[in-house]
Design a protein around this motif. Structure first.
Motif: not given
Length: 218
Positions: A39-54
């Motif tokens: 879950k901690e890994d996914l929270i990190h990924d979520k932030a990275e994915l949101e930034l990359s998507l933007e």
């Protein structure tokens, strides 16, 4: 004598049952700990994915404006100067999968929650590899086509900021550039779609992994 034998057999069975229970408890505790790390890994990924998507969405908008300007042979202005600095860019994406790798070491099938198991496998074995493939395609276009083109045709270029050609009229009338940019925009749209799919999976997985001290793992 028969009674003594029965007592010994019963004692052995009880001992085996207790041993199995202890082993199951240890496995559940290990899985619980790993799921928290996932879950901690996914929270990190979520932030990275949101930034990359933007970032990629803005790059795609800029690229579409450049295509339209080239098709209409529009004049060079400050917006075009900025947009030319945002096309064909290559970015990086770092996904954290330490928790998932630990779960595979324990044995993925030990996770009895079928929905969670399938979702984890889809995210780490399909969604994230797809994102990395799209990023690799973007990098290939950037290094093999765009950088060589920039070195010849641009007098100023700042990654993700701006670009100024030596001869803008030559750029506008370069049909090969227009075609290549249209093809690259397709690649960029695929990158955006891959990021959207991975982000959607990450959000759903985070919801499947609650914060309670006792986590549902069966």
């Amino acid at each position: 004598a028969i009674g003594e034998i029965l007592l010994v057999v019963i004692g052995i069975l009880i001992a085996l049952q207790v041993s199995n229970w202890n082993e199951n408890m240890q496995e559940e505790k290990a899985i619980h700990k790993v799921l928290i790390e996932i879950k901690e890994d996914l929270i990190h990924d979520k932030a990275e994915l949101e930034l990359s998507l933007e970032v990629h969405s803005k790059d795609l908008e800029a690229q579409n404006r450049v295509i339209k300007a080239l098709e209409n042979k529009a004049g060079f202005n400050e917006k075009m100067r900025s947009d030319l600095g945002h096309i064909y860019l290559s970015h990086y994406f770092f996904s954290v999968s330490k928790g998932y790798n630990l779960l595979k070491e324990i044995n993925l099938t030990s996770l009895k929650n079928k929905e969670l198991r399938i979702s984890l496998t889809r995210y780490y074995e399909n969604d994230i590899p797809r994102v990395h493939r799209e990023f690799a395609d973007d990098k290939l276009e950037f290094e093999n086509y765009w950088l060589p083109y920039v070195r010849i045709h641009f007098k100023e270029w700042e990654f993700g900021e701006y670009a100024v050609p030596h001869d803008y009229d030559q750029i506008v009338n370069d049909r090969e550039l227009l075609t290549a940019t249209k093809i690259n925009s397709i690649n960029l749209r695929n990158t955006v779609k891959a990021l959207e799919a991975a982000l959607d999976s990450a959000i759903k997985l985070i919801e499947l992994l609650p914060d309670d001290s006792v986590m549902e793992i069966k």
